[in-house]
Design an enzyme around this catalytic site. Structure first.
Site, mmCIF file in Angstrom:
data_model
loop_
_atom_site.group_PDB
_atom_site.id
_atom_site.type_symbol
_atom_site.label_atom_id
_atom_site.label_comp_id
_atom_site.label_asym_id
_atom_site.label_seq_id
_atom_site.Cartn_x
_atom_site.Cartn_y
_atom_site.Cartn_z
ATOM 1 N N HIS A 1 -3.982 3.179 -3.399
ATOM 2 C CA HIS A 1 -4.233 2.606 -2.070
ATOM 3 C C HIS A 1 -3.479 1.305 -1.837
ATOM 4 O O HIS A 1 -2.723 1.186 -0.885
ATOM 5 C CB HIS A 1 -5.731 2.378 -1.831
ATOM 6 C CG HIS A 1 -5.991 1.491 -0.651
ATOM 7 N ND1 HIS A 1 -6.123 1.982 0.626
ATOM 8 C CD2 HIS A 1 -6.073 0.139 -0.544
ATOM 9 C CE1 HIS A 1 -6.285 0.966 1.465
ATOM 10 N NE2 HIS A 1 -6.257 -0.160 0.784
ATOM 11 N N HIS B 1 0.834 -1.208 0.000
ATOM 12 C CA HIS B 1 0.000 0.000 0.000
ATOM 13 C C HIS B 1 0.865 1.254 0.000
ATOM 14 O O HIS B 1 1.227 1.757 1.069
ATOM 15 C CB HIS B 1 -0.912 -0.001 1.229
ATOM 16 C CG HIS B 1 -1.797 -1.199 1.320
ATOM 17 N ND1 HIS B 1 -1.337 -2.440 1.731
ATOM 18 C CD2 HIS B 1 -3.117 -1.363 1.039
ATOM 19 C CE1 HIS B 1 -2.338 -3.310 1.703
ATOM 20 N NE2 HIS B 1 -3.424 -2.694 1.284
ATOM 21 N N GLU C 1 -18.171 -4.019 24.464
ATOM 22 C CA GLU C 1 -17.364 -5.242 24.604
ATOM 23 C C GLU C 1 -16.117 -5.209 23.724
ATOM 24 O O GLU C 1 -15.021 -5.562 24.164
ATOM 25 C CB GLU C 1 -18.210 -6.475 24.249
ATOM 26 C CG GLU C 1 -19.395 -6.728 25.183
ATOM 27 C CD GLU C 1 -20.625 -5.902 24.820
ATOM 28 O OE1 GLU C 1 -20.619 -5.200 23.782
ATOM 29 O OE2 GLU C 1 -21.621 -5.950 25.592
HETATM 30 C C1 LIG Z 1 -11.730 -4.417 9.643
HETATM 31 C C2 LIG Z 1 -11.163 -4.262 8.284
HETATM 32 N N1 LIG Z 1 -11.976 -4.248 7.226
HETATM 33 C C3 LIG Z 1 -11.483 -4.151 5.986
HETATM 34 C C4 LIG Z 1 -10.145 -4.067 5.777
HETATM 35 C C5 LIG Z 1 -9.583 -3.997 4.359
HETATM 36 N N2 LIG Z 1 -9.107 -2.616 4.113
HETATM 37 C C6 LIG Z 1 -7.823 -2.288 4.269
HETATM 38 S S1 LIG Z 1 -7.535 -0.664 3.992
HETATM 39 C C7 LIG Z 1 -9.158 -0.399 3.605
HETATM 40 C C8 LIG Z 1 -9.634 0.973 3.206
HETATM 41 C C9 LIG Z 1 -9.293 1.910 4.247
HETATM 42 O O1 LIG Z 1 -9.493 3.217 3.814
HETATM 43 P P1 LIG Z 1 -8.620 4.316 4.517
HETATM 44 O O2 LIG Z 1 -8.514 4.041 5.941
HETATM 45 O O3 LIG Z 1 -9.185 5.615 4.115
HETATM 46 O O4 LIG Z 1 -7.185 4.100 3.894
HETATM 47 P P2 LIG Z 1 -6.537 4.825 2.653
HETATM 48 O O5 LIG Z 1 -7.118 4.204 1.430
HETATM 49 O O6 LIG Z 1 -6.850 6.259 2.775
HETATM 50 O O7 LIG Z 1 -5.091 4.528 2.800
HETATM 51 C C10 LIG Z 1 -9.885 -1.571 3.729
HETATM 52 C C11 LIG Z 1 -11.328 -1.663 3.446
HETATM 53 C C12 LIG Z 1 -9.309 -4.084 6.913
HETATM 54 N N3 LIG Z 1 -7.993 -4.018 6.823
HETATM 55 N N4 LIG Z 1 -9.838 -4.160 8.156
#
Ligand SMILES: Cc1ncc(C[n+]2csc(CCOP(=O)(O)OP(=O)(O)O)c2C)c(N)n1
Ligand SMILES: [Mg+2]
Length: 666
Positions: A258, A27, A403
């Site tokens: 991302h 990422h 919780e």
């Molecule tokens: C609980 C959980 N759900 C889904 C994911 C998969 N996931 C990783 S990053 C992401 C998007 C996060 O968006 P953001 O926090 O805005 O990160 P950015 O793209 O800005 O780096 C997802 C859905 C995860 N790591 N943890």
């Protein structure tokens, strides 16, 4: 410093995009977007010493947006931690590299917690901030006076657990907690406004937080916002407006940055855009030197702290607690001896409270609590004052109905060190905390989950409150010790084992209903082996009854009925599968001899899902349990209804033996 902050930040950007490119996975967007904010934090504010990464009074830094792991690895490398080396970073995401896909606390000093499951990092930071204030109240400003910093993304703030964590932190006025929010308005699927129209700052405001926004690419503005956060007595959320993938000319600002490598052409174009001429994984000397200087900033402060510790009256106690060692004289022997002399019939939740009275009196490091079920979980002992915003010295936390937030906060406390957290709820609601329980185990954190009302034995509240699959579902979590003690003595023994286990979590499944004391002999902690022979067959052994918790009493009744019919039956109490599985084969073979069912029939009795018990009964044995949902009725009626009484089990065991006899005679 002649090197400009932007150049320092570009070192993070270059390492991040190059490492992701080399791995062809990872990422880059988040580290590139937050590089300026992280540089400001690490070069001007964060109190840490890469040469003494375990310094107890260091600030804790939590990368809650764990997918941006290259941000953390870059920062640790550049500020001078021994690991990760540049070789480790070159091997980002490869087997054997400590630079795992997401940051893992057991891989690298400086990675305080394991993050990746969004939301939990920030929630763990709340626990760290609680531990800091609690230890400050105990040991004073001279030894404990640090902050907890978090970098979180949109995802961390969107997850439900954020509501719990923010509510708790605001209520406890954890002013030393500062969250730097990567407000880039992008998530994986695209723009944040695809899925959210929340006024995030408004939500934090209304939960008792201080909020401020800044331009996340302007070091002066970032510093202004952080200074404001430092000055405010409330926990702070700093919304840092950033551009995801900053520096990648054609992809920045989009979700394309991302979670995938930028591609060779885009990486080359980013080098031009950023004015970064060094080869991959090379850091120009002046920039490396400037980062090293930034990393050494707090060294004098650390030295002064060491001197204060050396002269401190409580030095030994402080060091003991931070090392996580129990006091030399800690023992529950006297308490257990008292039980043996004067047997008690109590619910194991009550037995847990009785054990805790003895524990909390001896261990000042325990920090208890409950998710609003204090009177049911029996988690609060007599002398325990609440920990509040006005008095952080208290040792009992009213977590509220949170919780998951409780579990995550306890992980943060345990990994902060100096305290041993335990917290309660109903076993059925372990599902609400399960992601945190899993992270306790993955992170090797000493957290004790006190989960009561552990079966249909809770009675009238009915199937919504009666755990069925939970015991076995929890036993599936690698590294979690699930204990289900049978009586007041076993409960004390299981508590002893949970506290002694420095490197992992334990969960106590405890009954609502009263249970007779089945243990009457003094001696070693029998629960330590996970299972033991509570009663040996009198007549020639044909049956081994294996039971846990409240069903041990039933197994004893079944054994009595079988013996009356001339059938010898062992009763094995099995409070902890994982500990039994870890015993030497000779011990396991002694308790559960590896014989065909024609010689010895193995029978399990547990008021929960039977799936999994084949492990001990073999598929030819019998398994008594509850494979559907429970029902609303008084507990004795339910045990009868579900066939879990000696009167109903014994005939079925005899019938099974008869079948076997019949088959053998044919
Ligand atoms: C609980 C959980 N759900 C889904 C994911 C998969 N996931 C990783 S990053 C992401 C998007 C996060 O968006 P953001 O926090 O805005 O990160 P950015 O793209 O800005 O780096 C997802 C859905 C995860 N790591 N943890
Ligand atoms: Mg985002």
């Amino acid at each position: 410093m002649t090197v400009k902050p932007r150049q320092l930040a570009n070192a993070i950007r270059a390492l991040s995009m190059d490492a992701v490119q080399a791995a062809d996975s990872g990422h880059p967007g988040m580290p590139m977007g937050m590089a300026d904010v992280a540089t400001t934090l690490f070069t001007r504010y964060l109190k840490h010493d890469p040469h003494s990464p375990r310094w107890a009074d260091r600030d804790r830094f939590v990368l809650s947006a764990g997918h941006g792991s290259m941000l953390a690895y870059s920062l640790l490398h550049l500020t001078g931690y021994a690991r990760p080396t540049i070789g480790d970073i070159r091997n980002f995401r490869q087997l054997g590299s400590p630079c795992a896909g997401h940051p893992e606390n057991f891989e690298l000093e400086g990675v305080e917690v394991t993050t990746g499951p969004l939301g939990q990092g920030l929630a763990m930071a709340v626990g760290m901030a609680v531990a800091e204030r609690h230890l400050n109240a105990t040991f004073g400003d001279g030894l404990v006076d640090h902050r907890t910093w978090v970098i979180a993304g949109d995802g961390c703030l969107m997850e439900g657990i954020n509501h719990e964590a923010v509510g708790l932190a605001g209520h406890l006025r954890l002013g030393r907690l500062i969250v730097l929010w990567d407000d880039n308005r992008i998530t994986i699927d695209g723009a944040v406004d695809l899925s959210s129209s929340e006024n995030v700052l408004g939500r934090y405001d209304s939960s008792g937080w201080h909020t401020v926004a800044c331009d996340g690419h302007d070091p002066a503005d970032i510093a202004r916002a952080i200074d404001e956060a430092l000055a405010d007595p409330r926990p702070s959320l700093v919304a840092c407006r950033t551009i995801i993938g900053y520096g990648a000319p054609s992809k920045q600002g989009t979700s394309a940055t991302h979670g995938s490598a930028l591609g060779d052409a885009e990486v080359a174009a980013a080098r031009v855009a950023l004015g970064w001429n060094a080869a991959p994984f090379e850091i120009p000397d002046d920039i490396r030197a400037a980062w090293a200087e930034a990393g050494a900033r707090a060294r004098p402060e650390r030295a002064a702290w060491e001197a204060r510790l050396a002269a401190h009256a409580d030095r030994a106690e402080f060091e003991r607690r931070m090392a996580g060692d129990l006091p030399a004289g800690f023992s529950l022997e006297a308490y257990i001896d008292g039980l043996l002399a004067d047997p008690r019939k109590v619910a194991t939740r009550k037995a847990s409270e009785m054990a805790l009275e003895a524990i909390n009196a001896q261990l000042p490091e325990t920090l208890g609590g409950s998710a609003d079920l204090t009177g049911s979980n029996n988690t609060k002992t007599k002398g325990q004052k609440p920990l509040t915003a006005e008095d952080y010295s208290g040792r009992y936390i009213y977590y509220g109905i949170r919780e998951f937030g409780m579990g995550a906060a306890m992980n943060g406390m345990a990994l902060h060190g100096g305290v041993i957290p335990y917290g309660g709820t109903f076993l059925v609601f372990s599902d609400y905390a399960r992601p945190a329980i899993r992270l306790s185990a993955l992170q090797q954190a000493r957290v004790v989950y006190v989960m009561t009302h552990d079966s249909i034995g809770l009675g009238e509240d009915g199937p919504t409150h009666q755990p069925v699959e939970h015991l076995n579902a929890l036993r599936l979590i690698p590294g979690l010790d699930v204990f289900r003690p049978a009586d007041v003595v076993e409960t004390a023994e299981c508590w002893e084992l949970a506290l002694a286990r420095k490197d992992g979590p334990s969960l106590l499944a405890l009954s609502r209903q009263n249970l007779p004391q089945v243990r009457d002999k003094a001696g070693e902690n029998l629960c330590a082996k996970g299972a033991y022979r509570l009663r040996a067959a009198a007549a020639p052994r044909r049956v081994i009854l294996i039971a846990t918790g409240s069903e041990v009493e039933i197994a004893l009744g079944v054994a009595e009925a079988l013996e009356a019919a001339g059938v010898g039956a062992d009763v094995v109490s099995m409070p902890c599968w994982s500990r039994f599985d870890a015993q030497p084969a000779a011990y396991r073979d002694d308790i559960l001899p590896d014989l065909p069912a024609s010689d010895i029939l193995r029978v399990s009795i547990e008021a929960g899902a039977t799936m999994g018990w084949e492990r001990y009964t073999t598929t030819r044995g019998l398994r008594f349990g509850v494979d559907g949902y429970g029902a609303s009725a008084p507990a004795p009626d339910l045990y009868d209804h579900f066939g879990l009484t000696p009167g109903k089990i014994a005939p079925r065991v005899l019938a099974a033996l008869g079948d076997i006899q019949g088959r053998l005679a044919e």
